[in-house]
Write a protein that holds these residues in place. Structure first.
Motif, mmCIF file in Angstrom:
data_model
loop_
_atom_site.group_PDB
_atom_site.id
_atom_site.type_symbol
_atom_site.label_atom_id
_atom_site.label_comp_id
_atom_site.label_asym_id
_atom_site.label_seq_id
_atom_site.Cartn_x
_atom_site.Cartn_y
_atom_site.Cartn_z
ATOM 1 N N ASN A 101 -23.827 0.875 42.344
ATOM 2 C CA ASN A 101 -22.826 -0.133 42.950
ATOM 3 C C ASN A 101 -21.432 0.078 42.162
ATOM 4 O O ASN A 101 -20.481 0.034 42.734
ATOM 5 C CB ASN A 101 -23.280 -1.429 42.482
ATOM 6 C CG ASN A 101 -24.289 -1.773 43.153
ATOM 7 O OD1 ASN A 101 -24.701 -1.369 44.252
ATOM 8 N ND2 ASN A 101 -25.350 -2.487 42.716
ATOM 9 N N GLN A 102 -21.190 0.341 40.910
ATOM 10 C CA GLN A 102 -19.789 0.511 40.449
ATOM 11 C C GLN A 102 -19.241 1.739 40.760
ATOM 12 O O GLN A 102 -18.142 1.510 40.884
ATOM 13 C CB GLN A 102 -20.182 0.752 38.857
ATOM 14 C CG GLN A 102 -18.771 0.286 37.893
ATOM 15 C CD GLN A 102 -19.092 0.110 36.469
ATOM 16 O OE1 GLN A 102 -20.488 -0.135 36.075
ATOM 17 N NE2 GLN A 102 -18.348 0.178 35.701
ATOM 18 N N LYS A 103 -19.942 2.760 40.618
ATOM 19 C CA LYS A 103 -19.239 3.903 41.301
ATOM 20 C C LYS A 103 -19.076 3.846 42.708
ATOM 21 O O LYS A 103 -17.620 4.400 43.152
ATOM 22 C CB LYS A 103 -20.114 5.298 41.244
ATOM 23 C CG LYS A 103 -20.055 5.814 39.548
ATOM 24 C CD LYS A 103 -20.980 6.858 39.368
ATOM 25 C CE LYS A 103 -20.885 7.176 37.907
ATOM 26 N NZ LYS A 103 -21.774 8.553 37.632
ATOM 27 N N SER A 104 -19.769 3.239 43.494
ATOM 28 C CA SER A 104 -19.526 2.899 44.971
ATOM 29 C C SER A 104 -18.308 2.286 45.053
ATOM 30 O O SER A 104 -17.345 2.437 45.974
ATOM 31 C CB SER A 104 -20.552 2.445 45.507
ATOM 32 O OG SER A 104 -20.448 2.167 46.841
ATOM 33 N N LEU A 105 -18.149 1.048 44.060
ATOM 34 C CA LEU A 105 -16.952 0.322 44.306
ATOM 35 C C LEU A 105 -15.650 1.189 44.233
ATOM 36 O O LEU A 105 -14.730 0.657 44.701
ATOM 37 C CB LEU A 105 -17.021 -0.827 43.414
ATOM 38 C CG LEU A 105 -16.018 -2.112 43.273
ATOM 39 C CD1 LEU A 105 -16.324 -2.715 44.420
ATOM 40 C CD2 LEU A 105 -16.172 -2.958 42.040
ATOM 41 N N LYS A 120 -34.722 3.133 52.595
ATOM 42 C CA LYS A 120 -34.336 1.611 52.511
ATOM 43 C C LYS A 120 -34.920 0.728 53.722
ATOM 44 O O LYS A 120 -35.736 -0.315 53.490
ATOM 45 C CB LYS A 120 -32.781 1.468 52.881
ATOM 46 C CG LYS A 120 -32.218 -0.035 53.159
ATOM 47 C CD LYS A 120 -30.769 -0.069 53.301
ATOM 48 C CE LYS A 120 -30.312 -1.384 53.407
ATOM 49 N NZ LYS A 120 -30.672 -2.079 54.959
ATOM 50 N N SER A 121 -35.274 1.276 54.998
ATOM 51 C CA SER A 121 -35.791 0.534 56.045
ATOM 52 C C SER A 121 -37.312 0.393 55.818
ATOM 53 O O SER A 121 -38.038 -0.484 56.090
ATOM 54 C CB SER A 121 -35.472 1.301 57.131
ATOM 55 O OG SER A 121 -34.175 1.252 57.691
ATOM 56 N N TYR A 133 -23.278 6.760 47.004
ATOM 57 C CA TYR A 133 -23.478 5.985 45.697
ATOM 58 C C TYR A 133 -23.942 4.434 45.940
ATOM 59 O O TYR A 133 -25.005 4.024 45.148
ATOM 60 C CB TYR A 133 -22.031 5.677 44.922
ATOM 61 C CG TYR A 133 -21.604 6.865 44.180
ATOM 62 C CD1 TYR A 133 -22.644 7.408 43.037
ATOM 63 C CD2 TYR A 133 -20.401 7.558 44.118
ATOM 64 C CE1 TYR A 133 -22.203 8.572 42.199
ATOM 65 C CE2 TYR A 133 -20.018 8.521 43.650
ATOM 66 C CZ TYR A 133 -20.817 9.032 42.544
ATOM 67 O OH TYR A 133 -20.232 9.947 41.582
ATOM 68 N N LEU A 134 -23.663 4.063 46.930
ATOM 69 C CA LEU A 134 -24.185 2.736 47.430
ATOM 70 C C LEU A 134 -25.473 2.765 47.867
ATOM 71 O O LEU A 134 -26.515 1.992 47.366
ATOM 72 C CB LEU A 134 -23.468 2.203 48.730
ATOM 73 C CG LEU A 134 -23.692 0.922 49.100
ATOM 74 C CD1 LEU A 134 -23.059 -0.189 48.428
ATOM 75 C CD2 LEU A 134 -23.249 0.531 50.603
ATOM 76 N N LYS A 135 -25.979 3.706 48.636
ATOM 77 C CA LYS A 135 -27.429 3.979 48.943
ATOM 78 C C LYS A 135 -28.236 4.415 47.829
ATOM 79 O O LYS A 135 -29.441 4.091 47.859
ATOM 80 C CB LYS A 135 -27.415 5.070 50.159
ATOM 81 C CG LYS A 135 -27.032 4.649 51.224
ATOM 82 C CD LYS A 135 -27.025 5.977 52.364
ATOM 83 C CE LYS A 135 -26.702 5.550 53.832
ATOM 84 N NZ LYS A 135 -27.613 4.491 54.435
ATOM 85 N N ARG A 159 -33.147 1.469 40.694
ATOM 86 C CA ARG A 159 -31.888 0.778 40.745
ATOM 87 C C ARG A 159 -31.876 -0.404 41.901
ATOM 88 O O ARG A 159 -31.030 -1.150 42.024
ATOM 89 C CB ARG A 159 -30.512 1.503 40.986
ATOM 90 C CG ARG A 159 -30.288 2.258 39.677
ATOM 91 C CD ARG A 159 -28.884 2.895 39.560
ATOM 92 N NE ARG A 159 -29.118 4.071 40.570
ATOM 93 C CZ ARG A 159 -29.411 5.317 40.187
ATOM 94 N NH1 ARG A 159 -29.501 5.478 38.731
ATOM 95 N NH2 ARG A 159 -29.525 6.463 41.064
ATOM 96 N N ASN A 160 -32.881 -0.228 42.986
ATOM 97 C CA ASN A 160 -32.923 -0.800 43.945
ATOM 98 C C ASN A 160 -33.741 -2.130 43.667
ATOM 99 O O ASN A 160 -34.908 -2.076 43.257
ATOM 100 C CB ASN A 160 -33.730 -0.008 45.083
ATOM 101 C CG ASN A 160 -33.683 -0.601 46.513
ATOM 102 O OD1 ASN A 160 -33.772 -1.992 46.460
ATOM 103 N ND2 ASN A 160 -33.717 0.112 47.653
ATOM 104 N N ILE A 161 -33.168 -3.415 44.156
ATOM 105 C CA ILE A 161 -33.899 -4.666 43.746
ATOM 106 C C ILE A 161 -35.022 -4.728 44.596
ATOM 107 O O ILE A 161 -35.980 -5.509 44.021
ATOM 108 C CB ILE A 161 -33.008 -5.859 43.961
ATOM 109 C CG1 ILE A 161 -33.419 -7.215 43.483
ATOM 110 C CG2 ILE A 161 -32.669 -6.196 45.610
ATOM 111 C CD1 ILE A 161 -32.701 -8.449 43.519
#
Length: 563
Positions: free
Chosen positions: A127-131, A272-273, A121-123, A311-313
């Motif tokens: 964020n909310q579900k990851s938390l 991401k990288s 979920y984080l990747k 969703r990625n800034i």
């Protein structure tokens, strides 16, 4: 006797149902799969399309008589999809595995599954579900005394805190984890490097560049002997960013190219990288005024993006930099396209961020409540107990007084804003608005466009949900660039602000005068005046008036009742 007969018949019925079910399952499985091993079916599952995976799942389930073995097999499939960044499918199989493991009460395996779900979920920037999943894993890890699992959960929580802008909290979590890491089996491992990477990111956000370089160098010293490519890429990128911010252009490009060389040589696919490196390489060339090179790197990022990546800034920043690059080379159409995409995504991103911040705040409150409860249950001397309770109650009183003061202050401000707003609306209704315009418009084309805009305003075209710059320009028979310039010059506004002002002004008047309209939900009002979501309407209404729509409606209703 009758009771024993009933139980006997029930057992026979269950047996027959299981037999029928087994027979039905067997009939679904193709003959070609009946002779395959679980490992072969797992291989088929990994490379199957989602719509074709059901039959393989059924075949795998039929072969696995033990639920724990089946859960481990699902976990193997989930790991494959996780590593290939197919997070939705990874989470699907993780959830199937979690369902089985919950029944088995295997807390260690369950903690591992929760952590992997949280990471997925984080990747995927959920964020909310990851938390939620990190907290579930952390609860089990602390209960069982598993330092390794606790470290992984805290690293993930630190990333979420950083994304929410809570940098001091994130750094505190990381520093505590670093002390534990250096004393555990994770010392000098990939997990150690990941933690150092997060710490360097937080310091980068705080513009503490010496600290960024300190932790980046430690991380690189660990990651290179391990051949941990992702760690080396991320840390080299961070060193490049520091050099870029310090105006050391040559050194920055050296670090960025070193990271790019690892990506090319190792065939790294981690999104991401790649997104990070492409963005900062583009940023370098933008600063050097080599706009086409910058656009090339940004387009490389765009080519690998999917809808979920919004969703990625970093995607938002990529769109903004693309728009700026096209502006610099005079390609207005392309620039406006990327600005529009950016504006659309910003609202969604902010909404998701606000929900996660609320959840983090509630978590802090729950933590305080738990601490108070633990304090009550501890065996301690009477005086110490009273002292703690007194301090806590005093703190709570201060907090309550503060919030009551802030509440009444806000109410007072809102009432003043509302009175000013009503006075303004009454004034507008009693006389025509005085709009500053040039005394004479010599340009016939401009006059025609302005006349067209007045006509559309009278027809209330701005209330249509499909009212945008493109459709408006067609209506007034001009192009988007020209219309945008005319609105900027003669309406003293950007196109979006011009439309939003018309809509909010319309809403204010109609809500004041139309009791039935006030009875609608905020969502229905938003749709009625052209907004696609109630969040967008509320945001623009508050921006223009300083009040929430619900507050404005309540006050109007209250005035009517008083009358």
């Amino acid at each position: 006797m009758k009771q024993f007969l009933s139980i006997g018949f029930l057992m026979i019925a269950i047996f027959l149902n299981k037999s029928v079910l087994a027979s039905e399952i067997q009939s679904i499985i193709p003959d070609s799969l009946t002779t395959k091993s679980p490992q072969e079916i797992i291989s088929y599952l990994k490379y199957s399309k989602q719509k074709d995976s059901d039959v393989y799942e059924i075949a795998l389930s039929a072969l696995s008589k033990d639920d724990l073995i089946l859960a481990q097999q699902y976990y193997t499939v989930a790991l494959f999809f996780y590593e290939t960044e197919q997070y939705e499918r990874a989470l699907y199989y993780l959830n199937k595995s979690i369902t089985l493991v919950k029944e088995l009460n295997d807390s260690k395996f369950l903690c591992t599954l929760y952590l992997k779900s949280a990471n997925a979920y984080l990747k995927d920037w959920q964020n909310q579900k990851s938390l939620d999943y990190y907290n579930k894993a952390l609860f089990i890890a602390q209960k069982k005394g598993s330092i390794k699992h606790e470290l992984i959960a805290n690293s993930g929580l630190a990333i979420i805190l950083r994304r929410m802008g809570q940098l001091d909290k994130a750094l505190k979590v990381c520093k505590n984890s670093l002390v534990l890491t250096e004393k555990s089996s994770d010392n000098n491992t990939a997990n150690h490097v990941r933690l150092l990477t997060i710490i360097s990111e937080i310091y980068l956000d705080q513009t503490k560049y010496d600290s960024v370089l300190h932790y980046a160098d430690i991380g690189l010293a660990i990651s290179k002997p391990l051949d941990y490519s992702i760690g080396s890429i991320d840390l080299l990128t961070k060193k490049g960013i520091v050099a870029l911010n310090n105006k050391e252009q040559t050194k920055a490009l050296q670090y960025f190219y070193e990271a790019k060389e690892i990506i090319d040589q190792k065939g790294i696919k981690q999104k991401k990288s790649i997104l990070n490196l492409n963005y900062f390489l583009a940023n370098y060339f933008y600063q050097e005024k080599q706009y086409n090179k910058a656009i090339s790197y940004l387009n490389n990022s765009v080519s690998i993006l999917e809808e979920k990546d919004a969703r990625n800034i970093r995607v938002l920043e990529t769109y903004l930099l693309l728009a700026n690059c096209y502006t610099e080379i005079g390609q207005t159409k392309e620039s406006m396209f990327w600005f529009q995409k950016l504006i659309t995504l910003q609202d969604e991103f902010q909404d998701a961020k606000n929900k996660t911040i609320t959840k983090l705040y509630n978590q802090d409150i729950n933590k305080l409540e738990n601490q108070i409860e633990a304090l009550k249950n501890e065996e301690m001397k009477e005086e110490r107990y009273k002292e703690y309770i007194f301090v806590i109650l005093l703190s709570v009183c201060f907090v309550l007084v503060f919030f009551i003061f802030k509440y009444y202050q806000k109410q007072k401000n809102n009432t003043a804003r509302f009175d000013q707003l009503i006075e303004k609306i009454n004034s507008l209704q009693s006389k025509e608005k005085n709009i500053l315009q040039p005394v004479v418009i010599n340009d016939e084309k401009v006059k025609a466009v302005l006349d067209g805009l007045d006509k559309l305003e009278n027809q209330e075209y701005f209330l249509h949900t499909d009212c945008d710059l493109r459709s408006m320009s067609k209506k007034v028979k001009t192009n988007t660039t020209y219309l945008s310039k005319i609105i900027k010059t003669h309406k003293a506004n950007s196109f979006n602000d011009y439309i939003n002002d018309l809509r909010i002004e319309y809403a204010l008047k109609r809500l004041k005068n139309d009791k039935k309209f006030r009875s609608f939900s905020v969502k229905s009002i938003a749709l009625e005046i052209g907004y696609k979501t109630d969040n967008s309407f509320t945001k623009h209404f508050k921006s223009k008036t300083g009040l929430n729509p619900s507050y404005y409606i309540r006050k109007i209703n209250s005035q009517d009742n008083d009358s």
